[in-house]
Design a protein around this motif. Structure first.
Motif, PDB file in Angstrom:
ATOM      1  N   ALA A 135      34.200-106.080 -39.214  1.00 38.48           N
ATOM      2  CA  ALA A 135      33.836-106.924 -38.239  1.00 38.48           C
ATOM      3  C   ALA A 135      34.948-107.711 -37.790  1.00 38.48           C
ATOM      4  O   ALA A 135      34.873-107.879 -36.479  1.00 38.48           O
ATOM      5  CB  ALA A 135      32.809-107.824 -39.285  1.00 38.48           C
ATOM      6  N   ALA A 136      35.922-108.006 -38.236  1.00 38.75           N
ATOM      7  CA  ALA A 136      37.176-108.712 -37.493  1.00 38.75           C
ATOM      8  C   ALA A 136      37.649-107.655 -36.807  1.00 38.75           C
ATOM      9  O   ALA A 136      38.009-108.292 -35.615  1.00 38.75           O
ATOM     10  CB  ALA A 136      38.240-109.246 -38.822  1.00 38.75           C
ATOM     11  N   MET A 137      37.897-106.631 -36.705  1.00 38.92           N
ATOM     12  CA  MET A 137      38.499-105.714 -35.780  1.00 38.92           C
ATOM     13  C   MET A 137      37.598-105.440 -34.632  1.00 38.92           C
ATOM     14  O   MET A 137      38.252-105.320 -33.455  1.00 38.92           O
ATOM     15  CB  MET A 137      38.957-104.371 -36.466  1.00 38.92           C
ATOM     16  N   CYS A 138      36.277-105.331 -34.977  1.00 34.28           N
ATOM     17  CA  CYS A 138      35.301-105.309 -33.730  1.00 34.28           C
ATOM     18  C   CYS A 138      35.351-106.424 -32.990  1.00 34.28           C
ATOM     19  O   CYS A 138      34.645-106.394 -31.807  1.00 34.28           O
ATOM     20  CB  CYS A 138      33.734-105.276 -34.468  1.00 34.28           C
ATOM     21  N   GLY A 139      36.114-107.378 -33.147  1.00 27.06           N
ATOM     22  CA  GLY A 139      36.336-108.550 -32.267  1.00 27.06           C
ATOM     23  C   GLY A 139      37.152-108.251 -31.036  1.00 27.06           C
ATOM     24  O   GLY A 139      37.217-108.890 -29.936  1.00 27.06           O
ATOM     25  N   TYR A 140      38.014-107.013 -31.185  1.00 26.09           N
ATOM     26  CA  TYR A 140      38.952-106.598 -30.130  1.00 26.09           C
ATOM     27  C   TYR A 140      38.005-105.681 -29.045  1.00 26.09           C
ATOM     28  O   TYR A 140      37.382-104.677 -29.739  1.00 26.09           O
ATOM     29  CB  TYR A 140      40.004-105.807 -30.702  1.00 26.09           C
ATOM     30  N   ARG A 141      37.871-106.023 -27.907  1.00 29.16           N
ATOM     31  CA  ARG A 141      37.365-105.026 -26.904  1.00 29.16           C
ATOM     32  C   ARG A 141      37.725-103.608 -27.018  1.00 29.16           C
ATOM     33  O   ARG A 141      36.997-102.698 -26.629  1.00 29.16           O
ATOM     34  CB  ARG A 141      37.393-105.681 -25.621  1.00 29.16           C
ATOM     35  N   SER A 142      39.128-103.303 -27.287  1.00 35.85           N
ATOM     36  CA  SER A 142      39.628-102.006 -27.138  1.00 35.85           C
ATOM     37  C   SER A 142      39.411-101.296 -28.347  1.00 35.85           C
ATOM     38  O   SER A 142      39.687-100.047 -28.440  1.00 35.85           O
ATOM     39  CB  SER A 142      41.227-102.368 -26.913  1.00 35.85           C
ATOM     40  N   PHE A 143      38.832-101.982 -29.531  1.00 34.75           N
ATOM     41  CA  PHE A 143      38.554-101.269 -30.801  1.00 34.75           C
ATOM     42  C   PHE A 143      37.293-100.256 -30.472  1.00 34.75           C
ATOM     43  O   PHE A 143      36.451-100.893 -29.600  1.00 34.75           O
ATOM     44  CB  PHE A 143      38.300-102.202 -31.613  1.00 34.75           C
ATOM     45  N   GLY A 144      37.359 -99.214 -31.023  1.00 32.89           N
ATOM     46  CA  GLY A 144      36.301 -98.239 -30.955  1.00 32.89           C
ATOM     47  C   GLY A 144      34.893 -98.534 -31.258  1.00 32.89           C
ATOM     48  O   GLY A 144      33.785 -97.562 -30.895  1.00 32.89           O
ATOM     49  N   PHE A 145      34.464 -99.509 -32.018  1.00 32.64           N
ATOM     50  CA  PHE A 145      33.258 -99.998 -32.396  1.00 32.64           C
ATOM     51  C   PHE A 145      33.100-101.535 -31.867  1.00 32.64           C
ATOM     52  O   PHE A 145      34.154-102.190 -31.791  1.00 32.64           O
ATOM     53  CB  PHE A 145      33.245 -99.937 -33.973  1.00 32.64           C
ATOM     54  N   ASP A 146      31.908-101.834 -31.789  1.00 33.67           N
ATOM     55  CA  ASP A 146      31.524-103.107 -31.090  1.00 33.67           C
ATOM     56  C   ASP A 146      30.825-103.930 -32.454  1.00 33.67           C
ATOM     57  O   ASP A 146      30.822-103.558 -33.412  1.00 33.67           O
ATOM     58  CB  ASP A 146      30.698-103.039 -30.094  1.00 33.67           C
ATOM     59  N   GLN A 147      30.499-105.195 -31.928  1.00 34.56           N
ATOM     60  CA  GLN A 147      29.965-106.013 -33.215  1.00 34.56           C
ATOM     61  C   GLN A 147      28.639-105.713 -33.714  1.00 34.56           C
ATOM     62  O   GLN A 147      28.327-106.188 -34.797  1.00 34.56           O
ATOM     63  CB  GLN A 147      29.743-107.555 -32.673  1.00 34.56           C
ATOM     64  N   HIS A 148      27.890-104.708 -33.043  1.00 35.91           N
ATOM     65  CA  HIS A 148      26.603-104.355 -33.449  1.00 35.91           C
ATOM     66  C   HIS A 148      26.890-102.907 -34.329  1.00 35.91           C
ATOM     67  O   HIS A 148      25.881-102.513 -34.886  1.00 35.91           O
ATOM     68  CB  HIS A 148      25.702-104.048 -32.416  1.00 35.91           C
TER      69      HIS A 148
END
Length: 310
Positions: A41-54
């Motif tokens: 979840a912490a890494m999903c906070g980065y827009r460039s990460f391949g997964f989002d908050q959902h």
């Protein structure tokens, strides 16, 4: 019809492609793995990460598993490194890097292969690989803390001897006696040392034949042995409380449990009654629990050297 120079150029391109593919098989890779849903979840906070908050952590593991399998199918050696978002953020701050880029994450992951917690990928499923990585991280942190304890205890005020070094030598000799005295079978040693900041726990497995005519030495993992000796040495150097137990399994016999206590820098054998009480008492509540069937609770045997110790 193609000219000769066209055929030569095409053959050259084919050889070049083949060689590049061959070279790719010589290049190892590293994949950063997030250990739990909170880190994900912490890494999903980065827009460039391949997964989002959902996104779902299980779905993330499914895709990582597919990636690792694809590398293995191409004959590529891959190391899996434990990716900690807090360490990543600290790393970016120290190096003045933008954390919200794939390039920065790749750089951090590459450095983890040499300095962080990492294991080779050998086809393990995710439900095995993640716990293995977490256990490796705990093992590494325990060893580093115990090493720091030994380095920080200083010298004896009376004789000037380095207490940490002397304790490590004593622990090494004690472990040799522990394994030798355990008899034939498979032996599972556990050493526990409470400190001001951490509860240090180390595990050692050893297999012995117990046959005086068999010259083969006990089978002991080198890394495990170093960790175990270091934690035991820290307990001896600190001079505080601690404990050590071994459970031995021999074909055709009941399992045997022996125990010792750490007290004022000494490793003292427990009586059979004390071993029974330690094994049959709930560590959290202090309540008595039923003894395990098929287990013989035995006194410890002498493993510490006589004489004065620091």
């Amino acid at each position: 019809m193609p000219r000769n120079d066209d055929r030569t150029t095409g053959a050259h391109r084919t050889r070049s492609t083949r060689r590049r593919r061959a070279l790719r098989r010589e290049v190892p890779g590293t994949v950063g793995l997030l250990a739990d849903a909170g880190d994900f979840a912490a890494m999903c906070g980065y827009r460039s990460f391949g997964f989002d908050q959902h996104a779902d952590y299980a779905d993330y593991l499914h895709h990582v598993d597919g990636l690792l399998r694809s590398f293995a199918a191409r004959g590529l050696h891959t190391t899996v490194a434990l990716f900690d978002p807090d360490e990543y953020a600290e790393y970016c701050g120290e190096n003045g890097l933008d954390p919200d880029t794939a390039q920065t994450r790749t750089r951090f992951t590459a450095e983890l292969a040499g300095s962080g917690t990492a294991l080779p990928y050998t086809g393990q499923p995710m439900d095995e690989l993640v716990p293995l990585l977490v256990d490796e991280a705990v093992r590494q942190a325990t060893w580093e803390y115990a090493t720091a304890v030994l380095a920080g205890v200083g010298r004896c005020a009376d004789c000037g001897e380095d207490i940490g070094h002397a304790s490590f030598d004593r622990a090494t000799d004690a472990v040799k006696r522990l394994v030798a005295g355990a008899g034939p079978g498979h032996h599972h040693f556990v050493c526990s040392v409470p400190t001001e900041d951490e509860q240090l726990v180390a595990v050692l497995h050893a297999d012995t034949t117990g046959d005086p005519d068999d010259p083969a030495p006990p089978r002991v993992d080198g890394r495990e042995s170093l960790d175990f000796v270091t934690v035991l040495a820290a307990g001896l150097a600190l001079g505080g409380p601690g404990g050590l137990v071994v459970r031995s399994t021999t074909e055709g016999h009941r399992d045997r449990v022996h125990g010792w206590r750490l007290d004022r820098g000494r490793l003292t054998a427990l009586s059979a009654a004390a071993v029974f009480n330690a094994y049959c008492t709930d560590a959290d509540t202090g309540d008595l629990v039923a003894p395990e069937p098929g287990v013989e609770y035995c006194p410890g045997y002498d493993v510490d050297t006589p004489g004065p110790h620091h």
